[in-house]
Design a protein around this motif. Structure first.
Motif, mmCIF file in Angstrom:
data_model
loop_
_atom_site.group_PDB
_atom_site.id
_atom_site.type_symbol
_atom_site.label_atom_id
_atom_site.label_comp_id
_atom_site.label_asym_id
_atom_site.label_seq_id
_atom_site.Cartn_x
_atom_site.Cartn_y
_atom_site.Cartn_z
ATOM 1 N N SER A 21 25.545 22.616 40.830
ATOM 2 C CA SER A 21 25.154 24.064 40.642
ATOM 3 C C SER A 21 26.148 24.616 39.658
ATOM 4 C CB SER A 21 25.251 24.808 42.018
ATOM 5 O OG SER A 21 26.698 24.768 42.483
ATOM 6 N N LYS A 22 25.523 25.762 39.032
ATOM 7 C CA LYS A 22 26.555 26.305 37.888
ATOM 8 C C LYS A 22 27.039 27.611 38.413
ATOM 9 C CE LYS A 22 25.887 28.241 33.580
ATOM 10 N NZ LYS A 22 25.146 28.858 32.331
ATOM 11 N N LEU A 23 28.461 27.807 38.018
ATOM 12 C CA LEU A 23 28.794 28.997 38.617
ATOM 13 C C LEU A 23 28.377 30.357 37.704
ATOM 14 C CD1 LEU A 23 31.228 30.051 40.171
ATOM 15 C CD2 LEU A 23 32.532 29.875 38.414
ATOM 16 N N SER A 24 27.821 31.261 38.376
ATOM 17 C CA SER A 24 27.193 32.575 37.673
ATOM 18 C C SER A 24 27.806 33.638 38.230
ATOM 19 C CB SER A 24 25.686 32.394 38.043
ATOM 20 O OG SER A 24 25.266 32.993 39.439
ATOM 21 N N SER A 25 28.020 34.639 37.248
ATOM 22 C CA SER A 25 28.590 35.810 37.488
ATOM 23 C C SER A 25 27.855 36.730 38.759
ATOM 24 C CB SER A 25 28.616 36.742 36.238
ATOM 25 O OG SER A 25 27.171 37.047 35.743
ATOM 26 N N LYS A 26 26.458 36.643 38.762
ATOM 27 C CA LYS A 26 25.876 37.354 40.088
ATOM 28 C C LYS A 26 26.342 36.631 41.355
ATOM 29 C CE LYS A 26 21.857 38.239 37.539
ATOM 30 N NZ LYS A 26 20.133 37.837 37.177
ATOM 31 N N LYS A 27 26.626 35.414 41.180
ATOM 32 C CA LYS A 27 27.065 34.823 42.768
ATOM 33 C C LYS A 27 28.426 35.326 42.823
ATOM 34 C CE LYS A 27 24.786 30.335 42.620
ATOM 35 N NZ LYS A 27 24.498 29.162 42.484
ATOM 36 N N ILE A 28 29.494 35.498 41.692
ATOM 37 C CA ILE A 28 30.798 35.771 41.911
ATOM 38 C C ILE A 28 30.868 37.315 42.584
ATOM 39 C CG2 ILE A 28 32.988 35.970 40.804
ATOM 40 C CD1 ILE A 28 32.064 33.242 41.352
ATOM 41 N N LYS B 74 28.665 39.182 43.866
ATOM 42 C CA LYS B 74 27.975 39.167 45.382
ATOM 43 C C LYS B 74 29.293 38.728 46.279
ATOM 44 C CE LYS B 74 24.373 37.454 48.014
ATOM 45 N NZ LYS B 74 23.154 36.674 48.096
ATOM 46 N N VAL B 75 29.912 37.764 45.989
ATOM 47 C CA VAL B 75 30.987 37.141 46.635
ATOM 48 C C VAL B 75 32.011 38.263 47.141
ATOM 49 C CG1 VAL B 75 33.026 35.434 47.153
ATOM 50 C CG2 VAL B 75 30.351 34.795 46.677
ATOM 51 N N CYS C 184 33.572 40.165 36.754
ATOM 52 C CA CYS C 184 33.091 40.189 38.219
ATOM 53 C C CYS C 184 33.792 40.923 39.203
ATOM 54 C CB CYS C 184 32.863 38.711 38.401
ATOM 55 S SG CYS C 184 31.777 38.007 37.518
ATOM 56 N N GLY C 185 35.130 41.161 38.777
ATOM 57 C CA GLY C 185 36.065 41.827 39.573
ATOM 58 C C GLY C 185 37.369 41.972 39.168
ATOM 59 N N TYR C 186 38.029 42.264 39.865
ATOM 60 C CA TYR C 186 39.661 42.286 39.491
ATOM 61 C C TYR C 186 40.514 41.764 40.802
ATOM 62 C CZ TYR C 186 38.100 45.515 35.733
ATOM 63 O OH TYR C 186 37.641 46.118 34.694
ATOM 64 N N ILE C 187 41.511 41.013 40.272
ATOM 65 C CA ILE C 187 42.519 40.696 41.399
ATOM 66 C C ILE C 187 43.829 41.313 41.057
ATOM 67 C CG2 ILE C 187 43.541 38.802 42.400
ATOM 68 C CD1 ILE C 187 41.292 37.099 42.385
ATOM 69 N N CYS C 188 44.493 41.881 41.809
ATOM 70 C CA CYS C 188 45.719 42.781 41.337
ATOM 71 C C CYS C 188 46.808 42.150 42.336
ATOM 72 C CB CYS C 188 45.671 44.224 41.856
ATOM 73 S SG CYS C 188 44.145 44.861 40.777
ATOM 74 N N ASP C 189 48.051 42.047 41.705
ATOM 75 C CA ASP C 189 49.311 42.103 42.335
ATOM 76 C C ASP C 189 49.747 43.499 42.782
ATOM 77 O OD1 ASP C 189 49.243 39.233 42.119
ATOM 78 O OD2 ASP C 189 50.704 39.569 40.395
#
Length: 128
Positions: A2-9, A11-12, A118-123
């Motif tokens: 399976s391919k990693l898609s932006s829609k899946k990320i 959604k998660v 797809c989003g942001y992860i922050c410290d």
């Protein structure tokens, strides 16, 4: 495979935020160049994020007494959705308050898949 898609990320990330949402409001001051001079632009934003305890390997202080042991950790992480549009640099920081605790965003890592944010992860760092 399976391919990693932006829609899946996306959604998660949205599902993770929905499990334990925290609404934060902050004022971001940025400087834009207008006619050769710097003009301050003030934006007030309200976003829904997920805040969680980060890695404790770097700065842990342990206090032991006869009553028990206290572990103190100032490192937190935050996940924001694709619409948050967060940006932090040395001249423009973001500070906010959540559940009686004051935080400052130290670093922002955009999560990009297929040239889509797809989003942001922050410290985060807890401040006094």
């Amino acid at each position: 495979m399976s391919k990693l898609s932006s829609k899946k990320i996306i959604k998660v990330i949205n599902k993770a935020i929905a499990l334990n949402p925290t609404e934060i409001t902050f004022t971001q001051v940025s400087k834009n160049e207008v006619d050769g001079a710097w003009e301050e632009v003030v934006n007030e934003k309200t976003i829904t994020v997920l805040i969680y305890l980060g890695s404790s390997e770097t700065s842990n202080s342990v206090e032991s007494k006869t009553e028990g042991t206290l572990y103190v950790n100032n490192k937190y992480k935050m996940v924001a959705d694709k619409d948050a549009d967060l940006e932090v640099n040395p001249k423009e920081s973001i500070k906010f308050e959540s559940n009686g605790e004051k935080f400052e965003i130290k670093a922002v890592y955009p999560q990009k898949v297929e040239n889509t944010i797809c989003g942001y992860i922050c410290d985060l760092e807890r401040i006094n």
